[in-house]
Design an enzyme around this catalytic site. Structure first.
Site, PDB file in Angstrom:
ATOM      1  N   ASP B 232       0.838  -1.190   0.000  1.00 37.57           N
ATOM      2  CA  ASP B 232       0.000   0.000   0.000  1.00 37.57           C
ATOM      3  C   ASP B 232       0.877   1.246   0.000  1.00 37.57           C
ATOM      4  O   ASP B 232       1.536   1.544   0.989  1.00 37.57           O
ATOM      5  CB  ASP B 232      -0.891  -0.024   1.246  1.00 37.57           C
ATOM      6  CG  ASP B 232      -1.938   1.069   1.210  1.00 37.57           C
ATOM      7  OD1 ASP B 232      -1.930   1.865   0.256  1.00 37.57           O
ATOM      8  OD2 ASP B 232      -2.764   1.109   2.143  1.00 37.57           O
ATOM      9  N   HIS B 234      -0.446   4.095  -0.216  1.00 36.03           N
ATOM     10  CA  HIS B 234      -1.297   4.998   0.562  1.00 36.03           C
ATOM     11  C   HIS B 234      -1.334   6.398  -0.031  1.00 36.03           C
ATOM     12  O   HIS B 234      -1.500   7.386   0.691  1.00 36.03           O
ATOM     13  CB  HIS B 234      -0.802   5.045   2.024  1.00 36.03           C
ATOM     14  CG  HIS B 234      -1.918   5.069   3.015  1.00 36.03           C
ATOM     15  ND1 HIS B 234      -2.216   6.172   3.780  1.00 36.03           N
ATOM     16  CD2 HIS B 234      -2.814   4.138   3.350  1.00 36.03           C
ATOM     17  CE1 HIS B 234      -3.246   5.901   4.560  1.00 36.03           C
ATOM     18  NE2 HIS B 234      -3.641   4.678   4.318  1.00 36.03           N
ATOM     19  N   GLU B 258      -1.088  -0.650  -4.077  1.00 32.66           N
ATOM     20  CA  GLU B 258      -2.331   0.065  -3.803  1.00 32.66           C
ATOM     21  C   GLU B 258      -2.099   1.571  -3.765  1.00 32.66           C
ATOM     22  O   GLU B 258      -1.102   2.025  -3.211  1.00 32.66           O
ATOM     23  CB  GLU B 258      -2.859  -0.419  -2.447  1.00 32.66           C
ATOM     24  CG  GLU B 258      -4.040   0.349  -1.911  1.00 32.66           C
ATOM     25  CD  GLU B 258      -4.610  -0.299  -0.656  1.00 32.66           C
ATOM     26  OE1 GLU B 258      -4.462  -1.526  -0.496  1.00 32.66           O
ATOM     27  OE2 GLU B 258      -5.201   0.429   0.161  1.00 32.66           O
ATOM     28  N   GLU B 284     -10.316   2.977  -2.120  1.00 36.69           N
ATOM     29  CA  GLU B 284     -10.866   3.055  -0.766  1.00 36.69           C
ATOM     30  C   GLU B 284     -11.482   4.414  -0.461  1.00 36.69           C
ATOM     31  O   GLU B 284     -12.286   4.531   0.440  1.00 36.69           O
ATOM     32  CB  GLU B 284      -9.791   2.715   0.264  1.00 36.69           C
ATOM     33  CG  GLU B 284      -8.695   3.760   0.387  1.00 36.69           C
ATOM     34  CD  GLU B 284      -7.549   3.296   1.291  1.00 36.69           C
ATOM     35  OE1 GLU B 284      -7.185   2.114   1.206  1.00 36.69           O
ATOM     36  OE2 GLU B 284      -7.049   4.114   2.070  1.00 36.69           O
ATOM     37  N   HIS B 334     -11.629  -2.629   0.654  1.00 33.37           N
ATOM     38  CA  HIS B 334     -10.933  -2.063   1.814  1.00 33.37           C
ATOM     39  C   HIS B 334     -11.806  -2.233   3.044  1.00 33.37           C
ATOM     40  O   HIS B 334     -13.024  -2.144   2.966  1.00 33.37           O
ATOM     41  CB  HIS B 334     -10.688  -0.586   1.530  1.00 33.37           C
ATOM     42  CG  HIS B 334     -10.080   0.201   2.637  1.00 33.37           C
ATOM     43  ND1 HIS B 334     -10.810   1.014   3.469  1.00 33.37           N
ATOM     44  CD2 HIS B 334      -8.797   0.308   3.052  1.00 33.37           C
ATOM     45  CE1 HIS B 334      -9.994   1.599   4.336  1.00 33.37           C
ATOM     46  NE2 HIS B 334      -8.764   1.191   4.113  1.00 33.37           N
TER      47      HIS B 334
END
Lengths: 329, 430
Positions: B232, B234, B258, B284, B334
């Site tokens: 991730d 993020h 991700e 997400e 998510h």
């Protein structure tokens, strides 16, 4: 589409306000030309002065611009931006911001909504590895290194080895490679992680240029030739650009801020190109501390105080630097 | 008086519609009456919203929604937890209260449309999370009223053994990895997710890029090739930095990377994805299937990760999945909030043919959060057995939750999420 109507309405909206007289009206201006750049000074009726710098101007260009803005409010820097074209806008915009900051008793970056950072990452030009130690001693940790299509990877390795850890490089093609050569260079240095490859080729056929970034992931910087924010919109839309390199000698702080607003929506950084003097560098510092997506500024040695790779922000009102007229080094 | 005036303008019988169309009537009473002959006899009688803080300073208090009905014992639970903005979502659920009371809870699709469309501005994360909580509670009621777990109402399960999941890796150093790998073997866990160290500027240095690539290589080496690994980013990397990273980690055969960049610019993400074979996942932060449309239609990503607590509940997660399936794109929802959303998402997962893997923000070891969930629900909610989350068997979302049990964890107020900054003090993504 009633575009004629819209154009007419917009024109009315942008129609210069009637000339004001009052303490903040622009009363007079002066222009000095040096071999590398021009400096302008504007003075308000109340006697406040502001300085700006741009690429060398003809006196007639400055006179024409001054005639257009004389009598207007010195704080109307965005209105005046729409009236001027070319490098003269860069100098006059800085001078107006300098005056506005002095009126507000605040550094320009505060007038513009900052500071968004407390120091400004600096880069110096490094033509010869022999100058490295000296520039490192002056505080620089990032360097722009000229390359050709033949020597890019070897130069980067050589310079990195000489510099040691904690030093990074931008490789500068200066717009002299062909898109095909640039693509080969970009792929060859991809795993060496230069900060980016600067002005690899001329911006002629954008689709030809876009092949460079389709074929490898080395970040690309463009923009020295740009004059308007829209020039960057096209590069962003065509996905060829990772770093906006507007030239402080050609584009005004106000225009670059607009280009930065566009770039922000593409998560793309702004790193103004600067080969000017102390006034241009100071303008760059205020710009850097007024936008969120700034990464780095070219700071010619001697034009600002550098420490551990970063320039110190001015804190005095306006540009916040001492200016001695005639001493334009 | 006022209401009768409004009702007079309903539908085709609208009299003397004015020339500018500005006298449209808020038809407050229409909901129930228009469906009198075709709806159920169940009516929503009360809407309750709970803020629940596991610790007083939690930045992500759970937002739970409970809908009560006129049928004895029939109620539904849902979750609209929005990290960092709990009080806003709670207020937004309250905003929907007048609309919900008296409504037939069986009409979930109709109510979803009304909540979304009639919110006029459409939904960002606050409205999206409020709709999510209400939507899940409606589905809970529907399942209970129809006597079926929600995944059966959705036409599942694809796999009766349950829903494949992953935990967060949470290794502090390389030395932790052999132990985690062994424990994963014991528990049958086949997939993990990890982040990358540090915060990233718009352009990054050789040292920082090399460190990130090395960290990912260390994880792969420590876990071995037998465990799937998602990374991730993020959205803390710019497209320029992410493009380099995802290309250099191609040999690691990651399950996905991700959010390689933030979510607002689909073409920017496409620029990353196009230059690497590493699968790209995102979603997400997206609300409603509309927000996924461009990503899917332009073939930007390989995996969609919408969150049942923000996207608009079961209804919207299923639709995002339907859009993705048509393009051969996988779903890996998510889930980083509370147990209600976690369990709700399993029902949708179990009914999506393009389901890949389900997140839960838990480690391989049980902590406070997992203990509290067990205490509330009476079973180890969102813990995997042989690498899968078991499917709830009871009707509705498949759990009982007593209001009293939440009282031990009173709402500690909204707390901001993390605020991080770069070396020069400028705002960083985390």
């Amino acid at each position: 589409m009633p575009s004629a109507l819209i154009a007419r309405r917009l024109r009315l909206a942008a129609q210069p306000a009637p000339f004001v007289s009052g303490p903040n009206a622009i009363a007079e201006g002066r222009h000095w030309r040096t071999p590398r750049f021009s400096v302008v000074r504007l003075r308000t009726q109340a006697g406040l002065t502001g300085y700006g710098e741009c690429a060398p101007l003809e006196q007639a260009e400055f006179d024409a611009a001054l005639a257009q803005i004389k009598g207007r409010d010195a704080t109307s820097f965005e209105v005046i931006r729409t009236l001027l074209t070319g490098p003269v806008d860069a100098a006059i915009n800085t001078a107006l911001l300098d005056i506005t900051g002095k009126l507000a008793k605040a550094p320009i970056y505060q007038v513009l909504g900052g500071p968004t950072r407390n120091k400004v990452r600096a880069m110096a030009t490094l033509d010869d590895v022999k100058n490295l130690d000296n520039l490192k001693k002056q505080g620089y940790r990032a360097f722009r290194v000229p390359i050709t299509h033949a020597n890019a990877a070897t130069r980067l390795k050589e310079f990195r080895q000489a510099a040691g850890d904690g030093v990074d490089f931008v490789l500068d093609g200066a717009g002299k490679l062909s898109p095909g050569q640039a693509s080969t260079v970009s792929a060859a240095i991809e795993r060496l992680h230069p900060l980016w490859l600067d002005e690899p080729c001329p911006l002629a056929n954008i689709r030809a240029v876009s092949k460079i970034s389709e074929e490898s992931v080395t970040p690309l910087g463009f923009g020295r030739a740009a004059m308007r924010p829209i020039d960057f919109q096209e590069l962003l839309r065509e996905q060829v650009i990772d770093v906006l390199r507007p030239d402080l000698a050609k584009m005004s702080v106000s225009s670059i801020r607009r280009a930065a607003a566009i770039a922000e929506t593409y998560y793309t950084a702004v790193a103004p190109y600067n080969i000017g003097g102390r006034i241009a560098t100071a303008a760059g510092l205020h710009l850097a501390a007024s936008i969120p997506n700034f990464y780095l500024l070219d700071i010619p040695p001697g034009t600002a105080t550098i420490k551990d790779g970063f320039a110190v922000l001015p804190t005095a009102p306006g540009l916040g630097i001492e200016i001695t007229e005639g001493d334009w080094a | 008086m006022q209401r009768r005036l409004f009702l007079g303008a309903i539908g085709a019988s609208a009299k003397a519609a004015d020339i500018c169309g500005c006298s449209f009537a808020p038809q407050a009473a229409l909901g129930a009456e228009a469906f009198a002959g075709v709806g159920s006899k169940i009516k929503i009688t009360n809407v309750k919203v709970f803020g629940v803080s596991l610790t007083p300073d939690s930045d992500r208090p759970y937002v739970f929604v409970k809908l009560e009905t006129n049928q004895p014992g029939l109620h539904g639970w849902g979750e609209g937890t929005l990290e960092g903005k709990a009080a806003a979502v709670m207020a937004c659920v309250e905003d929907f209260k007048d609309f919900l009371i008296g409504a037939d809870p069986m009409q979930v699709e109709h109510h979803w449309q009304s909540m979304y469309v009639h919110s006029f501005y459409r939904a960002g994360p606050v409205i999206g999370s409020a709709i999510s909580g209400i939507d899940q509670a409606l589905w809970d009621i529907r399942g209970k009223a129809l006597g079926l777990p929600v995944y059966k109402l959705l036409g599942g399960p694809i796999d009766p053994r349950g829903v494949r999941g992953y935990y967060h890796l949470r290794a502090r150093t390389k030395a932790d990895l052999p132990r985690i790998r062994e424990e994963a073997g014991r528990q049958g866990i086949t997939c993990f997710k990890s982040g990358i160290p540090g915060y990233y500027e718009w352009i990054e240095t050789h040292a920082k890029i090399s460190r990130a690539v090395q960290a990912m290589a260390d994880l792969r080496e420590g876990l071995g090739d037998g465990i799937d690994l998602g990374i991730d980013f993020h959205a803390k990397t710019s497209p320029s930095v992410a493009a380099i990273l995802v290309k250099e980690v191609e040999p690691l055969k990651l399950l996905f990377v991700e959010e390689p960049c933030p979510p607002e610019n689909v073409k920017a993400m496409q620029r990353i994805a196009r230059r690497s074979t590493t699968p790209i996942a995102t979603g997400e932060r997206l609300v409603a299937a509309y927000a996924c449309r461009e990503l899917i239609e332009m073939g930007v990503v390989d995996i969609i990760q919408t969150d049942i607590n923000h996207v608009g509940g079961i209804t919207a997660l299923w639709k995002a999945g339907a859009l993705a399936e048509a393009s051969g794109i996988a779903m890996a929802p998510h889930a980083c909030e509370g147990p209600i959303g976690g369990l709700a998402t399993l029902h949708v997962d179990a009914a999506m043919p393009n389901f890949l893997v389900q997140e839960i923000c838990s480690g391989i070891e049980i902590g406070l959060q997992e203990k509290v969930w067990h205490e509330w629900l009476g079973f180890p909610a969102m813990r995997m057995v042989n690498g899968r989350f078991p499917l709830p068997e009871k009707p509705g979302l498949g759990f009982e939750l007593k209001e009293e049990s939440l009282k031990k964890y009173p709402f500690g107020g909204t707390r901001p999420m993390a605020r991080v900054f770069h070396e020069d003090g400028s705002v960083a993504e985390w």
